[in-house]
Design a protein around this motif. Structure first.
Motif, PDB file in Angstrom:
ATOM      1  N   ARG A  12       0.829  -1.210   0.000  1.00 34.35           N
ATOM      2  CA  ARG A  12       0.000   0.000   0.000  1.00 34.35           C
ATOM      3  C   ARG A  12       0.862   1.259   0.000  1.00 34.35           C
ATOM      4  O   ARG A  12       0.636   2.187  -0.773  1.00 34.35           O
ATOM      5  CB  ARG A  12      -0.912  -0.021   1.228  1.00 34.35           C
ATOM      6  CG  ARG A  12      -2.324   0.338   0.986  1.00 34.35           C
ATOM      7  CD  ARG A  12      -3.229   0.257   2.196  1.00 34.35           C
ATOM      8  NE  ARG A  12      -2.660  -0.139   3.471  1.00 34.35           N
ATOM      9  CZ  ARG A  12      -2.724  -1.368   3.996  1.00 34.35           C
ATOM     10  NH1 ARG A  12      -3.336  -2.331   3.352  1.00 34.35           N
ATOM     11  NH2 ARG A  12      -2.182  -1.635   5.153  1.00 34.35           N
ATOM     12  N   ASP A  13       1.865   1.291   0.883  1.00 37.25           N
ATOM     13  CA  ASP A  13       2.730   2.471   1.012  1.00 37.25           C
ATOM     14  C   ASP A  13       3.542   2.758  -0.243  1.00 37.25           C
ATOM     15  O   ASP A  13       3.937   3.895  -0.486  1.00 37.25           O
ATOM     16  CB  ASP A  13       3.685   2.325   2.205  1.00 37.25           C
ATOM     17  CG  ASP A  13       2.972   2.389   3.534  1.00 37.25           C
ATOM     18  OD1 ASP A  13       1.770   2.768   3.561  1.00 37.25           O
ATOM     19  OD2 ASP A  13       3.611   2.077   4.568  1.00 37.25           O
ATOM     20  N   ASN A  14       3.825   1.713  -1.022  1.00 35.49           N
ATOM     21  CA  ASN A  14       4.623   1.886  -2.233  1.00 35.49           C
ATOM     22  C   ASN A  14       3.755   1.983  -3.489  1.00 35.49           C
ATOM     23  O   ASN A  14       4.278   1.886  -4.601  1.00 35.49           O
ATOM     24  CB  ASN A  14       5.639   0.753  -2.348  1.00 35.49           C
ATOM     25  CG  ASN A  14       6.738   0.917  -1.334  1.00 35.49           C
ATOM     26  OD1 ASN A  14       7.607   1.764  -1.495  1.00 35.49           O
ATOM     27  ND2 ASN A  14       6.696   0.147  -0.259  1.00 35.49           N
ATOM     28  N   GLY A  15       2.460   2.155  -3.286  1.00 32.83           N
ATOM     29  CA  GLY A  15       1.559   2.369  -4.414  1.00 32.83           C
ATOM     30  C   GLY A  15       1.389   1.179  -5.328  1.00 32.83           C
ATOM     31  O   GLY A  15       1.020   1.333  -6.498  1.00 32.83           O
ATOM     32  N   ILE A  16       1.644  -0.020  -4.815  1.00 36.41           N
ATOM     33  CA  ILE A  16       1.491  -1.214  -5.628  1.00 36.41           C
ATOM     34  C   ILE A  16       0.016  -1.611  -5.603  1.00 36.41           C
ATOM     35  O   ILE A  16      -0.560  -1.851  -4.538  1.00 36.41           O
ATOM     36  CB  ILE A  16       2.388  -2.350  -5.107  1.00 36.41           C
ATOM     37  CG1 ILE A  16       3.857  -1.911  -5.213  1.00 36.41           C
ATOM     38  CG2 ILE A  16       2.132  -3.647  -5.890  1.00 36.41           C
ATOM     39  CD1 ILE A  16       4.822  -2.827  -4.535  1.00 36.41           C
ATOM     40  N   GLN A  17      -0.583  -1.636  -6.783  1.00 33.29           N
ATOM     41  CA  GLN A  17      -2.000  -1.946  -6.904  1.00 33.29           C
ATOM     42  C   GLN A  17      -2.245  -3.438  -6.720  1.00 33.29           C
ATOM     43  O   GLN A  17      -1.507  -4.258  -7.242  1.00 33.29           O
ATOM     44  CB  GLN A  17      -2.516  -1.523  -8.292  1.00 33.29           C
ATOM     45  CG  GLN A  17      -2.422  -0.032  -8.537  1.00 33.29           C
ATOM     46  CD  GLN A  17      -3.395   0.751  -7.678  1.00 33.29           C
ATOM     47  OE1 GLN A  17      -4.516   0.324  -7.465  1.00 33.29           O
ATOM     48  NE2 GLN A  17      -2.953   1.876  -7.180  1.00 33.29           N
ATOM     49  N   MET A  18      -3.289  -3.736  -5.982  1.00 33.86           N
ATOM     50  CA  MET A  18      -3.694  -5.135  -5.808  1.00 33.86           C
ATOM     51  C   MET A  18      -5.067  -5.312  -6.406  1.00 33.86           C
ATOM     52  O   MET A  18      -5.872  -4.390  -6.404  1.00 33.86           O
ATOM     53  CB  MET A  18      -3.718  -5.507  -4.324  1.00 33.86           C
ATOM     54  CG  MET A  18      -2.358  -5.581  -3.688  1.00 33.86           C
ATOM     55  SD  MET A  18      -2.434  -6.115  -1.995  1.00 33.86           S
ATOM     56  CE  MET A  18      -2.841  -4.583  -1.186  1.00 33.86           C
TER      57      MET A  18
END
Length: 107
Positions: A100-106
């Motif tokens: 979440r903090d690194n903007g990785i979309q799930m």
């Protein structure tokens, strides 16, 4: 009112699907990638003359990538192996927070 939550509810609250209650939890994070937690039931250790003993459950947390249609993972990264549910839940929460903090979309 009890604040106790089952393992199933804890993982569901983190977005995991309960595959086998208390044993298998999965979360799809991408088109080919899943986070997986697998439980293992260990039989109690018994001392001589003592038939009692507590069962123990240990969990492994890993990421699997499935590029093939045969269901066999092409890559596995283990984050935590044969740990208590408390340790694994903390690792899962930390991993999800990192994503979440690194903007990785799930998915």
């Amino acid at each position: 009112m009890s604040t106790f939550r089952t393992i199933n509810k804890e993982f569901a609250s983190l977005g995991f699907l309960v595959g086998v209650p208390y044993f298998v939890f999965v979360k799809q994070t991408g088109k080919y990638t899943m986070l997986i937690v697998e439980g293992e039931h260990l039989k109690p250790r018994r001392r001589l003359g003592d038939d009692r003993g507590a069962s123990e459950y240990l969990y492994t947390f890993y990421k699997a990538r499935y590029d093939r249609e045969d269901g066999i993972p092409t890559n596995i990264k283990v984050y935590s192996e044969r740990e208590s549910v408390v340790v694994v839940l903390n690792k899962v929460r930390g991993h999800l927070e990192f994503l979440r903090d690194n903007g990785i979309q799930m998915k």
